[in-house]
Write an enzyme that holds these catalytic residues in place. Structure first.
Site, PDB file in Angstrom:
ATOM      1  N   HIS A  83      -5.209  14.290  -9.088  1.00 49.69           N
ATOM      2  CA  HIS A  83      -5.387  12.893  -9.485  1.00 49.69           C
ATOM      3  C   HIS A  83      -4.524  12.516 -10.691  1.00 49.69           C
ATOM      4  O   HIS A  83      -4.133  11.355 -10.834  1.00 49.69           O
ATOM      5  CB  HIS A  83      -6.861  12.593  -9.760  1.00 49.69           C
ATOM      6  CG  HIS A  83      -7.652  12.445  -8.502  1.00 49.69           C
ATOM      7  ND1 HIS A  83      -7.730  11.269  -7.796  1.00 49.69           N
ATOM      8  CD2 HIS A  83      -8.365  13.355  -7.785  1.00 49.69           C
ATOM      9  CE1 HIS A  83      -8.455  11.443  -6.719  1.00 49.69           C
ATOM     10  NE2 HIS A  83      -8.867  12.704  -6.681  1.00 49.69           N
ATOM     11  N   ASN A 101      -2.751  12.525  -3.503  1.00 46.64           N
ATOM     12  CA  ASN A 101      -3.779  12.911  -4.475  1.00 46.64           C
ATOM     13  C   ASN A 101      -4.353  14.284  -4.161  1.00 46.64           C
ATOM     14  O   ASN A 101      -4.543  15.110  -5.056  1.00 46.64           O
ATOM     15  CB  ASN A 101      -4.915  11.876  -4.473  1.00 46.64           C
ATOM     16  CG  ASN A 101      -4.715  10.811  -5.535  1.00 46.64           C
ATOM     17  OD1 ASN A 101      -4.034  11.030  -6.535  1.00 46.64           O
ATOM     18  ND2 ASN A 101      -5.297   9.649  -5.321  1.00 46.64           N
ATOM     19  N   ASP A 140      -2.169   9.301 -10.744  1.00 44.35           N
ATOM     20  CA  ASP A 140      -2.152   8.229 -11.751  1.00 44.35           C
ATOM     21  C   ASP A 140      -0.725   7.935 -12.218  1.00 44.35           C
ATOM     22  O   ASP A 140      -0.325   6.781 -12.367  1.00 44.35           O
ATOM     23  CB  ASP A 140      -3.014   8.624 -12.963  1.00 44.35           C
ATOM     24  CG  ASP A 140      -4.506   8.570 -12.638  1.00 44.35           C
ATOM     25  OD1 ASP A 140      -4.851   8.088 -11.536  1.00 44.35           O
ATOM     26  OD2 ASP A 140      -5.314   9.020 -13.474  1.00 44.35           O
ATOM     27  N   GLU A 185      -4.704   2.206  -4.323  1.00 45.96           N
ATOM     28  CA  GLU A 185      -3.236   2.266  -4.277  1.00 45.96           C
ATOM     29  C   GLU A 185      -2.653   0.988  -3.687  1.00 45.96           C
ATOM     30  O   GLU A 185      -1.558   0.986  -3.154  1.00 45.96           O
ATOM     31  CB  GLU A 185      -2.788   3.498  -3.482  1.00 45.96           C
ATOM     32  CG  GLU A 185      -3.055   3.462  -1.982  1.00 45.96           C
ATOM     33  CD  GLU A 185      -4.440   4.001  -1.596  1.00 45.96           C
ATOM     34  OE1 GLU A 185      -5.369   3.911  -2.420  1.00 45.96           O
ATOM     35  OE2 GLU A 185      -4.563   4.497  -0.463  1.00 45.96           O
ATOM     36  N   ASP A 243       0.855  -1.173   0.000  1.00 46.48           N
ATOM     37  CA  ASP A 243       0.000   0.000   0.000  1.00 46.48           C
ATOM     38  C   ASP A 243       0.898   1.232   0.000  1.00 46.48           C
ATOM     39  O   ASP A 243       1.873   1.302   0.751  1.00 46.48           O
ATOM     40  CB  ASP A 243      -0.861  -0.046   1.269  1.00 46.48           C
ATOM     41  CG  ASP A 243      -1.979   0.959   1.238  1.00 46.48           C
ATOM     42  OD1 ASP A 243      -3.125   0.546   1.035  1.00 46.48           O
ATOM     43  OD2 ASP A 243      -1.695   2.162   1.418  1.00 46.48           O
TER      44      ASP A 243
END
Ligand SMILES: [Mg+2]
Length: 310
Positions: A195, A190, A199, A226, A182
């Protein structure tokens, strides 16, 4: 069973298996195909099944019906009952012209039925149509297993692989390990960078994990958000800990700035490990729960670290 001369670019040519007990028929069909396809031939049902059991499967089968010992219907039945050959299109090529014969062929799973005597241009046209459809459906099947953002296997592919590897581990009496990763404080990332940047970060992390896996059976997939899962067949606790630490280190060295992380000034990951042994008839859910717990402990102990399930 014999291999006809191949075209120089045989690796990109589709393979077609021609099955017929009459050498003249084989000669005519194979002769018409050999300039465009890699052609394999079999003069009996048994020989056809032997070719079909090999690793490199044909992309399409032209199948005669009337053959001694094992007829084409039986060959088709066996192909359709085996998951390894089920999706190979079968075209019957037969002198049996009754509607009921043809209908039976379709009922068994054939995609087409060509009656003898046949016209070569039409045989070629039909093969072409069915190969196109076959490639389309293969492609769709592949897409259904890939995560669109990171281009690595998705949750469904991971579930399939995990199920397969747990059973293999029991069968081979070998350990297997699962890692769950994680990205630390990714929500903050983010929120702070947007965002789009999130990505890009997910893609870099996915690539980095992939680059850390060296053995052919190892697999990384995006579990969701994630979170990533790595499946390591034939890998005990020591091996798993080494891979997990390597991944953690590689991702840290990507040095992706993370101003809002509470554990570092760059992107880091927490990793949970679960190693299962052959005796344990663990279900996928159980194993995933245990590795999820290990990951939870890694986060509780300050993140940017590796923790094995106890
Ligand atoms: Mg025949």
């Amino acid at each position: 069973m014999q291999q006809l001369p191949l075209h120089s670019s045989s690796e990109v040519m589709d393979r077609i298996l021609v099955v017929d007990d009459t050498p003249t028929n084989i000669k005519v069909l194979a002769g018409a195909l050999v300039s465009r396809y890699q052609v394999q031939v079999a003069t009996s049902g048994k020989a056809a099944l032997k070719i079909l059991s090999q690793e490199q499967k044909p992309h399409l089968v032209l199948l005669d019906i009337m053959m001694p010992e094992m007829d084409g219907y039986e060959v088709c039945k066996r192909m359709k009952s085996d998951s390894a050959t089920r999706d190979i299109p079968v075209i019957f090529v037969s002198a049996k012209t009754q509607v009921s014969d043809q209908q039976y062929g379709f009922d068994l799973g054939a995609v087409d039925y060509i009656t003898k005597p046949f016209e070569i241009p039409l045989v070629l046209a039909r093969i072409n149509v069915h190969l196109r459809l076959k490639h389309k459906s293969d492609q769709l099947e592949k897409l259904a297993l890939v995560d669109a953002l990171t281009d690595i296997p998705n949750r469904r592919a991971l579930d399939d692989c995990l199920d397969r590897e747990i059973r293999r581990s029991v069968r081979n009496e070998s350990p297997m390990s699962i890692l769950m990763l994680d990205i630390d404080h990714f929500k903050n990332y983010n929120d702070h960078y947007g965002h789009g940047a999130g990505d890009v970060c997910l893609r870099s992390v996915a690539k980095s994990i992939e680059n850390c896996l060296r053995r052919p059976g190892d697999l990384v997939g995006r579990y969701g958000g994630e979170e990533f899962v790595v499946i390591l067949p034939d890998c005990d606790e020591t091996c798993a800990a080494a891979v997990a630490e390597k991944i953690r280190d590689h991702i840290s060295r990507l040095n992706i700035a993370h101003a809002k992380s509470l554990v570092s000034d760059h992107i880091t990951v927490s990793v949970g490990i679960k190693t299962t042994f052959c005796q344990s008839q663990n279900s996928c859910d159980q194993v995933l729960n245990q590795v999820d717990n290990a990951l939870y402990n890694a986060k509780k102990s300050g993140r940017n670290c590796v923790m094995a399930a106890t």
